[in-house]
Design an enzyme around this catalytic site. Structure first.
Site, PDB file in Angstrom:
ATOM      1  N   ASN A 272       0.851  -1.184   0.000  1.00 40.47           N
ATOM      2  CA  ASN A 272       0.000   0.000   0.000  1.00 40.47           C
ATOM      3  C   ASN A 272       0.890   1.238   0.000  1.00 40.47           C
ATOM      4  O   ASN A 272       1.949   1.260   0.622  1.00 40.47           O
ATOM      5  CB  ASN A 272      -0.904   0.035   1.229  1.00 40.47           C
ATOM      6  CG  ASN A 272      -1.807   1.260   1.235  1.00 40.47           C
ATOM      7  OD1 ASN A 272      -2.769   1.331   0.484  1.00 40.47           O
ATOM      8  ND2 ASN A 272      -1.481   2.242   2.069  1.00 40.47           N
ATOM      9  N   TYR A 276       0.560  10.193   4.507  1.00 41.23           N
ATOM     10  CA  TYR A 276       0.299  10.506   5.906  1.00 41.23           C
ATOM     11  C   TYR A 276       1.367  11.475   6.405  1.00 41.23           C
ATOM     12  O   TYR A 276       2.553  11.234   6.217  1.00 41.23           O
ATOM     13  CB  TYR A 276       0.338   9.239   6.775  1.00 41.23           C
ATOM     14  CG  TYR A 276      -0.249   8.006   6.137  1.00 41.23           C
ATOM     15  CD1 TYR A 276      -1.560   8.001   5.653  1.00 41.23           C
ATOM     16  CD2 TYR A 276       0.506   6.841   5.995  1.00 41.23           C
ATOM     17  CE1 TYR A 276      -2.099   6.867   5.065  1.00 41.23           C
ATOM     18  CE2 TYR A 276      -0.021   5.703   5.422  1.00 41.23           C
ATOM     19  CZ  TYR A 276      -1.328   5.719   4.946  1.00 41.23           C
ATOM     20  OH  TYR A 276      -1.847   4.602   4.361  1.00 41.23           O
ATOM     21  N   ARG A 277       0.945  12.525   7.059  1.00 39.95           N
ATOM     22  CA  ARG A 277       1.916  13.504   7.540  1.00 39.95           C
ATOM     23  C   ARG A 277       2.827  12.878   8.592  1.00 39.95           C
ATOM     24  O   ARG A 277       2.453  11.925   9.294  1.00 39.95           O
ATOM     25  CB  ARG A 277       1.190  14.727   8.104  1.00 39.95           C
ATOM     26  CG  ARG A 277       0.575  14.495   9.476  1.00 39.95           C
ATOM     27  CD  ARG A 277      -0.117  15.733   9.982  1.00 39.95           C
ATOM     28  NE  ARG A 277      -0.525  15.611  11.367  1.00 39.95           N
ATOM     29  CZ  ARG A 277      -1.758  15.852  11.798  1.00 39.95           C
ATOM     30  NH1 ARG A 277      -2.717  16.220  10.955  1.00 39.95           N
ATOM     31  NH2 ARG A 277      -2.034  15.733  13.092  1.00 39.95           N
ATOM     32  N   TRP A 290      -0.991   7.971  10.440  1.00 45.70           N
ATOM     33  CA  TRP A 290      -1.998   7.289   9.615  1.00 45.70           C
ATOM     34  C   TRP A 290      -3.277   7.218  10.431  1.00 45.70           C
ATOM     35  O   TRP A 290      -3.369   6.580  11.466  1.00 45.70           O
ATOM     36  CB  TRP A 290      -1.517   5.922   9.145  1.00 45.70           C
ATOM     37  CG  TRP A 290      -0.834   5.020  10.122  1.00 45.70           C
ATOM     38  CD1 TRP A 290      -1.168   4.798  11.430  1.00 45.70           C
ATOM     39  CD2 TRP A 290       0.312   4.215   9.861  1.00 45.70           C
ATOM     40  NE1 TRP A 290      -0.318   3.892  11.998  1.00 45.70           N
ATOM     41  CE2 TRP A 290       0.609   3.510  11.063  1.00 45.70           C
ATOM     42  CE3 TRP A 290       1.110   3.977   8.741  1.00 45.70           C
ATOM     43  CZ2 TRP A 290       1.661   2.610  11.162  1.00 45.70           C
ATOM     44  CZ3 TRP A 290       2.157   3.089   8.857  1.00 45.70           C
ATOM     45  CH2 TRP A 290       2.425   2.418  10.046  1.00 45.70           C
ATOM     46  N   GLU A 389      -1.569   0.934  -5.220  1.00 45.36           N
ATOM     47  CA  GLU A 389      -1.454   2.281  -5.787  1.00 45.36           C
ATOM     48  C   GLU A 389      -0.443   2.330  -6.922  1.00 45.36           C
ATOM     49  O   GLU A 389      -0.575   3.175  -7.827  1.00 45.36           O
ATOM     50  CB  GLU A 389      -1.067   3.270  -4.688  1.00 45.36           C
ATOM     51  CG  GLU A 389      -2.194   3.635  -3.736  1.00 45.36           C
ATOM     52  CD  GLU A 389      -2.531   2.537  -2.750  1.00 45.36           C
ATOM     53  OE1 GLU A 389      -3.587   2.630  -2.103  1.00 45.36           O
ATOM     54  OE2 GLU A 389      -1.741   1.567  -2.627  1.00 45.36           O
ATOM     55  N   ASP A 438      -4.396  22.026   9.840  1.00 47.84           N
ATOM     56  CA  ASP A 438      -4.902  21.039   8.888  1.00 47.84           C
ATOM     57  C   ASP A 438      -5.824  21.645   7.839  1.00 47.84           C
ATOM     58  O   ASP A 438      -6.157  22.830   7.877  1.00 47.84           O
ATOM     59  CB  ASP A 438      -5.623  19.915   9.635  1.00 47.84           C
ATOM     60  CG  ASP A 438      -5.185  18.540   9.166  1.00 47.84           C
ATOM     61  OD1 ASP A 438      -5.121  18.341   7.942  1.00 47.84           O
ATOM     62  OD2 ASP A 438      -4.903  17.683  10.018  1.00 47.84           O
TER      63      ASP A 438
END
Length: 638
Positions: A272, A276-277, A290, A389, A438
């Site tokens: 995968n 994610y930051r 995540w 992906e 955010d």
């Protein structure tokens, strides 16, 4: 980040791929002998003076371990303009555009298209780049919406480094990134594959050869090495070597905001790639944000379950066969299942540190920064867990993604990545992450997340650091969200065939509002559609769903507001339900759990208990409109 996840792809298109594997017809590695050579990429900047094997001569101090403001000697570096690829036309790519081999080819294409602004004035990665980019992305006068992509070439404390930002920050750049003239072009390609039927005979199979040949180009292939291996550091490395941004004043520190995080399903082995930051804690450690619904987090929970259920006498999920009716069958290990249930309950799905011990263990994680645009975009799309992906990126770019093995992990990363971080997270370690400004327009609050330990870094010589910022819309992520909305509509329609169109207004930050138009055919259908959407992966987090009839243009918020508010009786037409909500929802009654609202703004039928007359909409007759059209120029009103 993006709020719709059509898990039903697994039940439709993936079934076809599983039944008719392209490798049975054509080798996934085969290449047309007449295919033009790969376009040249940007000329690599020369190694810095006084360095060996690309090692950094002067390491800027870590944000937590030194004073960045002190002047540092700038090693010699070539500041010549970026070199353009040898070719930007590729007849094998949709629309004849280039399938960009790497980030540098993409930057050069943006430069040639007039979509790139190079900034040579010194700027600070701490706050200053965010303020500049935010102003550019929100500029309303002069130039296209979203402003240009920005390449910062003079960074305070990081001589010789470059930062790319706002690369996806307009509709035109999103089209360029996807190699299409419009989002509908990509959506129509998806529809064409969704319409494929199983071949019924030899002739049908022959007719499918061209499509199978095209499908063979989607699958990734592993190569022996790549540009991301130009510099390999097993020691003497630091995350502080890279110009990682602090975006907003109250952020907890610096955050890597556009990484491709690669993990592997511990059960199926599928990879995968998620975005994610990552908060930088120190030179070799970051947070791994995540969110609970992300696939990377599910891989983490699977490993936690397996570790908790581990028994030395048998495998985690099975025990010795028990004879039954003359045949041997496998029975599940109920004790192992109970231990797995217990660890999930005590840790709230791996998000809390409970009283008592946690099972030890490590999970391998690789992070690629600065990938080609198709791979970067694929990392944020809401793909079902069974579709890699890398395959989606191959579909978008119409050629395979080339992968290389990590130096220290059993994972593969894009060969042309600018930077690759290799490391692991511990199953028994969580640490406070955040706050972080955010895409909701507010700071997401502190919470516990796994810790990523870096033990190897590879990168290109003079790597370009690719990043993004999020905040009050509109910003770069809004254009990425619009692309997801348009491209994945056909996949939603597979499961919800009455769906005509959807709209995720940028002010609704993707998961707060979805407007849906349907072909209404039976009473209560609008409520059926609401529940269907709430069952689709990340779409389950949609806070408000408004359903209208097919004659309403959901892209026109004025028309939606007029008709929806006229058509509803609030007590009758609004329903509430409880369930999972987005981790970034600061208003929910509990973290990750709260209420959602559905509004049935369709015309009400007698079969739904509405017995009053329904008024006609005010419209001018066509004859009068035609007469006025003929006189319009004479009226002099333009």
């Amino acid at each position: 980040m993006i709020g719709i996840a059509p898990r039903f792809v697994e039940r439709n298109s993936i079934k076809f791929l599983k039944r008719h594997k392209p490798e049975d017809w054509l080798s996934a590695d085969s290449r047309c002998p007449h295919q033009p050579p790969r376009a040249g990429s940007l000329t690599d900047l020369p190694a810095r003076e006084g360095t060996e094997d690309g090692q950094v001569a002067v390491r800027p101090a870590c944000p937590t371990n030194g004073d960045r403001s002190q002047p540092r000697p700038a090693p010699g570096i070539d500041r010549s303009p970026l070199q353009l690829p040898a070719k930007l036309y590729n007849p094998y790519f949709p629309g004849g555009l280039l399938a960009y081999d790497d980030l540098r080819a993409w930057i050069a294409a943006l430069d040639r298209a007039g979509e790139l602004k190079k900034i040579r004035t010194e700027v600070d990665p701490i706050l200053e780049i965010t303020e500049i980019t935010d102003r550019v992305s929100k500029a309303s006068s002069g130039g296209p919406a979203g402003g240009p992509a920005l390449l910062f070439q003079s960074l305070k404390g990081y001589p010789g480094s470059q930062v790319l930002i706002n690369q996806f920050g307009s509709a035109h750049r999103m089209h360029l990134a996807l190699g299409a003239s419009s989002f509908d072009e990509v959506a129509n390609r998806i529809r064409s594959f969704m319409d494929v039927k199983s071949p019924q005979g030899f002739l049908d199979k022959v007719k499918m050869l061209p499509m199978l040949g095209e499908m063979a180009k989607f699958f990734p292939k592993t190569v022996s090495t790549g540009p991301c291996k130009e510099v390999i550091k097993h020691d003497n490395f630091s995350l502080c070597d890279f110009p990682i941004l602090q975006c907003w004043p109250r952020d907890a520190g610096r955050f890597i905001t556009l990484p491709c995080v690669i993990t592997r399903d511990p059960s199926s082995g599928k990879r995968n790639v998620g975005c994610y930051r990552m908060q930088v804690y120190d030179p070799r450690m970051t947070g791994m944000h995540w969110q609970r619904q992300k696939v990377g987090a599910e891989h983490y929970r699977q490993m936690l379950r397996q570790a908790a259920s581990l028994d030395t006498s048998h495998s985690p999920a099975e025990k010795a066969p028990t004879p039954r009716s003359g045949a041997e069958t496998w029975e599940p290990d109920r004790d192992a299942m109970r231990r797995a249930v217990d660890i999930m309950a005590r840790t709230s799905g791996g998000s809390q540190l409970p009283e008592g011990p946690l099972p030890p263990g490590k999970m391998e994680v690789a992070v690629a920064i600065g990938t080609d645009p198709a791979v970067t975009f694929a990392s944020i799309v809401p793909a079902p867990p069974d579709i890699e992906e890398y395959l989606i990126a191959g579909f978008l770019r119409q050629k395979p993604v080339e992968l290389v093995k990590c130096e220290t992990l059993d994972l593969e990363v894009p060969a042309t990545s600018e930077i690759v971080l290799e490391g692991h997270v511990h199953l028994d370690e969580l640490r406070t992450e955040g706050p972080f400004g955010d895409h909701t327009g507010f700071y997401s609050l502190e919470d516990l997340y796994p810790v990523f330990h870096v033990h190897c870094i590879t990168h290109r010589k003079d790597p370009i650091y690719s990043t993004t910022i999020v905040g009050k819309p509109p910003m770069e992520d809004g254009w990425m969200g619009k692309a997801v909305e348009r491209i994945f509509l056909p996949l939603m329609q597979l499961t919800i065939p009455e769906l005509v169109d959807i709209h995720l207004p940028v002010e609704g930050i993707f998961h707060n509002l979805m407007i849906v138009s349907i072909r209404k055919s039976y009473p209560g259908q609008a409520r059926k559609v609401m529940n269907a959407i709430w069952s689709l992966g990340q779409a389950m987090f949609t806070k408000c769903i408004v359903v209208v009839d097919e004659d309403v243009n959901v892209q026109d918020l004025g028309e939606v507001t007029l008709k929806a508010l006229n058509h509803i009786d609030p007590e009758r037409d609004i329903q509430f339900m409880l369930g999972p909500v987005d981790s970034l929802d600061h208003a929910s009654r509990l973290p990750n759990y709260g209420s959602k609202m559905g509004v049935d703004a369709t015309r009400k039928w007698a079969a739904e208990g509405f017995t009053r007359p329904w008024p006609d909409e005010i419209l001018m007759d066509e004859k009068t409109k035609a007469l006025v059209d003929e006189k319009w120029n004479e009226l002099g009103l333009d």
